[in-house]
Design a protein around this motif. Structure first.
Motif, PDB file in Angstrom:
ATOM      1  N   GLN A 168       0.832  -1.201   0.000  1.00 12.92           N
ATOM      2  CA  GLN A 168       0.000   0.000   0.000  1.00 12.92           C
ATOM      3  C   GLN A 168       0.865   1.248   0.000  1.00 12.92           C
ATOM      4  O   GLN A 168       0.582   2.223  -0.709  1.00 12.92           O
ATOM      5  N   ALA A 169       1.938   1.209   0.810  1.00 13.83           N
ATOM      6  CA  ALA A 169       2.852   2.353   0.877  1.00 13.83           C
ATOM      7  C   ALA A 169       3.526   2.579  -0.472  1.00 13.83           C
ATOM      8  O   ALA A 169       3.654   3.720  -0.935  1.00 13.83           O
ATOM      9  N   ILE A 170       3.948   1.500  -1.117  1.00 12.54           N
ATOM     10  CA  ILE A 170       4.604   1.620  -2.429  1.00 12.54           C
ATOM     11  C   ILE A 170       3.630   2.167  -3.462  1.00 12.54           C
ATOM     12  O   ILE A 170       3.975   3.019  -4.289  1.00 12.54           O
ATOM     13  N   ASN A 171       2.394   1.686  -3.417  1.00 12.14           N
ATOM     14  CA  ASN A 171       1.391   2.116  -4.394  1.00 12.14           C
ATOM     15  C   ASN A 171       1.038   3.588  -4.267  1.00 12.14           C
ATOM     16  O   ASN A 171       0.519   4.191  -5.218  1.00 12.14           O
ATOM     17  N   LYS A 172       1.303   4.178  -3.096  1.00 15.46           N
ATOM     18  CA  LYS A 172       1.002   5.587  -2.877  1.00 15.46           C
ATOM     19  C   LYS A 172       2.103   6.510  -3.416  1.00 15.46           C
ATOM     20  O   LYS A 172       1.935   7.732  -3.438  1.00 15.46           O
ATOM     21  N   LEU A 173       3.229   5.931  -3.819  1.00  9.76           N
ATOM     22  CA  LEU A 173       4.323   6.749  -4.345  1.00  9.76           C
ATOM     23  C   LEU A 173       3.938   7.354  -5.687  1.00  9.76           C
ATOM     24  O   LEU A 173       3.167   6.760  -6.449  1.00  9.76           O
ATOM     25  N   PRO A 174       4.497   8.530  -6.016  1.00  5.66           N
ATOM     26  CA  PRO A 174       4.298   9.082  -7.365  1.00  5.66           C
ATOM     27  C   PRO A 174       4.768   8.079  -8.418  1.00  5.66           C
ATOM     28  O   PRO A 174       5.654   7.264  -8.153  1.00  5.66           O
ATOM     29  N   ASN A 175       4.189   8.155  -9.610  1.00  3.83           N
ATOM     30  CA  ASN A 175       4.401   7.120 -10.635  1.00  3.83           C
ATOM     31  C   ASN A 175       5.872   6.839 -10.929  1.00  3.83           C
ATOM     32  O   ASN A 175       6.308   5.686 -10.916  1.00  3.83           O
ATOM     33  N   GLN A 176       6.652   7.891 -11.200  1.00  6.58           N
ATOM     34  CA  GLN A 176       8.057   7.654 -11.540  1.00  6.58           C
ATOM     35  C   GLN A 176       8.834   7.111 -10.353  1.00  6.58           C
ATOM     36  O   GLN A 176       9.657   6.201 -10.491  1.00  6.58           O
ATOM     37  N   ARG A 177       8.565   7.644  -9.174  1.00  6.77           N
ATOM     38  CA  ARG A 177       9.255   7.186  -7.966  1.00  6.77           C
ATOM     39  C   ARG A 177       8.929   5.721  -7.697  1.00  6.77           C
ATOM     40  O   ARG A 177       9.801   4.925  -7.346  1.00  6.77           O
ATOM     41  N   GLN A 178       7.666   5.365  -7.882  1.00  2.56           N
ATOM     42  CA  GLN A 178       7.258   3.978  -7.680  1.00  2.56           C
ATOM     43  C   GLN A 178       7.940   3.062  -8.686  1.00  2.56           C
ATOM     44  O   GLN A 178       8.428   1.979  -8.327  1.00  2.56           O
ATOM     45  N   LEU A 179       8.006   3.497  -9.942  1.00  3.90           N
ATOM     46  CA  LEU A 179       8.658   2.691 -10.969  1.00  3.90           C
ATOM     47  C   LEU A 179      10.128   2.478 -10.644  1.00  3.90           C
ATOM     48  O   LEU A 179      10.652   1.353 -10.723  1.00  3.90           O
ATOM     49  N   ILE A 180      10.822   3.552 -10.258  1.00  2.00           N
ATOM     50  CA  ILE A 180      12.240   3.455  -9.922  1.00  2.00           C
ATOM     51  C   ILE A 180      12.442   2.515  -8.739  1.00  2.00           C
ATOM     52  O   ILE A 180      13.343   1.667  -8.740  1.00  2.00           O
ATOM     53  N   PHE A 181      11.596   2.646  -7.721  1.00  2.83           N
ATOM     54  CA  PHE A 181      11.711   1.794  -6.543  1.00  2.83           C
ATOM     55  C   PHE A 181      11.507   0.326  -6.899  1.00  2.83           C
ATOM     56  O   PHE A 181      12.259  -0.548  -6.455  1.00  2.83           O
ATOM     57  N   ARG A 182      10.499   0.031  -7.714  1.00  2.00           N
ATOM     58  CA  ARG A 182      10.231  -1.363  -8.081  1.00  2.00           C
ATOM     59  C   ARG A 182      11.345  -1.934  -8.960  1.00  2.00           C
ATOM     60  O   ARG A 182      11.720  -3.105  -8.817  1.00  2.00           O
ATOM     61  N   LEU A 183      11.882  -1.124  -9.854  1.00  2.00           N
ATOM     62  CA  LEU A 183      13.000  -1.590 -10.680  1.00  2.00           C
ATOM     63  C   LEU A 183      14.203  -1.947  -9.807  1.00  2.00           C
ATOM     64  O   LEU A 183      14.912  -2.924 -10.079  1.00  2.00           O
ATOM     65  N   SER A 184      14.402  -1.161  -8.754  1.00  2.00           N
ATOM     66  CA  SER A 184      15.528  -1.412  -7.850  1.00  2.00           C
ATOM     67  C   SER A 184      15.279  -2.603  -6.949  1.00  2.00           C
ATOM     68  O   SER A 184      16.115  -3.524  -6.869  1.00  2.00           O
ATOM     69  N   ARG A 185      14.133  -2.620  -6.271  1.00  2.00           N
ATOM     70  CA  ARG A 185      13.888  -3.623  -5.242  1.00  2.00           C
ATOM     71  C   ARG A 185      13.307  -4.925  -5.777  1.00  2.00           C
ATOM     72  O   ARG A 185      13.588  -5.995  -5.250  1.00  2.00           O
ATOM     73  N   GLU A 186      12.482  -4.849  -6.804  1.00  2.00           N
ATOM     74  CA  GLU A 186      11.820  -6.052  -7.293  1.00  2.00           C
ATOM     75  C   GLU A 186      12.550  -6.695  -8.466  1.00  2.00           C
ATOM     76  O   GLU A 186      12.564  -7.922  -8.583  1.00  2.00           O
ATOM     77  N   GLU A 187      13.148  -5.861  -9.331  1.00  3.35           N
ATOM     78  CA  GLU A 187      13.874  -6.424 -10.472  1.00  3.35           C
ATOM     79  C   GLU A 187      15.375  -6.478 -10.238  1.00  3.35           C
ATOM     80  O   GLU A 187      16.109  -7.091 -11.017  1.00  3.35           O
ATOM     81  N   GLY A 188      15.831  -5.831  -9.174  1.00  3.87           N
ATOM     82  CA  GLY A 188      17.247  -5.902  -8.814  1.00  3.87           C
ATOM     83  C   GLY A 188      18.179  -5.126  -9.719  1.00  3.87           C
ATOM     84  O   GLY A 188      19.382  -5.421  -9.771  1.00  3.87           O
ATOM     85  N   LEU A 189      17.665  -4.110 -10.414  1.00  6.39           N
ATOM     86  CA  LEU A 189      18.518  -3.321 -11.299  1.00  6.39           C
ATOM     87  C   LEU A 189      19.392  -2.368 -10.487  1.00  6.39           C
ATOM     88  O   LEU A 189      18.993  -1.898  -9.414  1.00  6.39           O
ATOM     89  N   THR A 190      20.572  -2.108 -11.002  1.00  6.52           N
ATOM     90  CA  THR A 190      21.453  -1.127 -10.362  1.00  6.52           C
ATOM     91  C   THR A 190      20.964   0.280 -10.695  1.00  6.52           C
ATOM     92  O   THR A 190      20.150   0.477 -11.614  1.00  6.52           O
ATOM     93  N   TYR A 191      21.480   1.260  -9.957  1.00  2.72           N
ATOM     94  CA  TYR A 191      21.090   2.647 -10.236  1.00  2.72           C
ATOM     95  C   TYR A 191      21.473   3.028 -11.663  1.00  2.72           C
ATOM     96  O   TYR A 191      20.724   3.742 -12.346  1.00  2.72           O
TER      97      TYR A 191
END
Length: 221
Positions: free
Chosen positions: A153-176
């Motif tokens: 729920q907390a992640i879903n409340k993030l702004p779209n780009q911020r949420q996308l960046i967070f999921r790419l980092s934490r869920e897909e394991g991409l580097t910065y």
């Protein structure tokens, strides 16, 4: 003047500590003795720290173990508590009950651990290894799912780009760098967005702390 200890050195000292602090005035009440130890700790007395560790680490360990079930994680929690005590020693209030203060810090550390377990699979896996089987395990998994739902729920409340960046980092394991290249932005922007995302998630979970603590009780007591 006693030199300050680094965290690794402090852990070595604490892990091998013995109760060696002897008050010369043995007729004093325990509250007075504890106050003297805290005052000595405020002044940077490493022996006072080791004495307090020897007095309270066992109680904190058993309390933590009841919650998280994992001996390794329980030990980490206790060590983190005393590292924090050492680092913040100058701000300690010797007039307050030190044991209650320790248990408050420990409870907060355990809450942090449960929050991590909800979003980090390796932490949850370590806890799950020590969970009982059967109906109790079903109840605990349901409670974990409730905690995980709060994180989502907390992640879903993030702004779209911020949420996308967070999921790419934490869920897909991409580097910065990989995220920056994919989205056509700088690594600095990625870092800023991750920092803001983590703060937003922490703030949301702090608002839901009562719910999380109930989950904690259902999960691990």
């Amino acid at each position: 003047m006693v030199p300050s200890l680094g965290n690794e050195c402090l852990l070595l000292h604490l892990q091998h500590c013995q109760f060696s602090y002897r008050d010369k005035t043995m007729q004093q009440s325990w509250e007075d003795k504890e106050k003297q130890l805290v005052l000595a700790l405020k002044g940077g007395d490493q022996l006072a720290l080791k004495t307090l560790y020897g007095l309270y680490s066992g109680k904190l360990y058993h309390y933590s173990l009841k919650i998280c079930k994992s001996p390794a994680l329980a030990e980490d929690v206790v060590q983190d508590v005393f590292i924090k005590i050492w680092e913040k020693r100058a701000s300690l209030n010797a007039d307050h009950a030190f044991q209650s203060f320790l248990f408050t810090i420990t409870r907060n550390r355990l809450l942090d651990l449960i929050k991590r377990a909800a979003r980090e699979s390796e932490v949850f896996s370590e806890i799950a290894r020590h969970m009982p089987s059967g109906q109790r395990q079903v109840e605990q998994k349901l409670a974990y799912q409730e905690c995980n739902t709060l994180v989502q729920q907390a992640i879903n409340k993030l702004p779209n780009q911020r949420q996308l960046i967070f999921r790419l980092s934490r869920e897909e394991g991409l580097t910065y760098a990989e995220i920056a290249q994919r989205l056509g932005i700088t690594k600095g922007t990625v870092n800023i967005q991750i920092v803001k995302a983590l703060k937003s998630i922490r703030d949301y979970l702090d608002m839901k702390e009562a719910v999380i603590f109930v989950c904690l009780l259902l999960l691990f007591l």
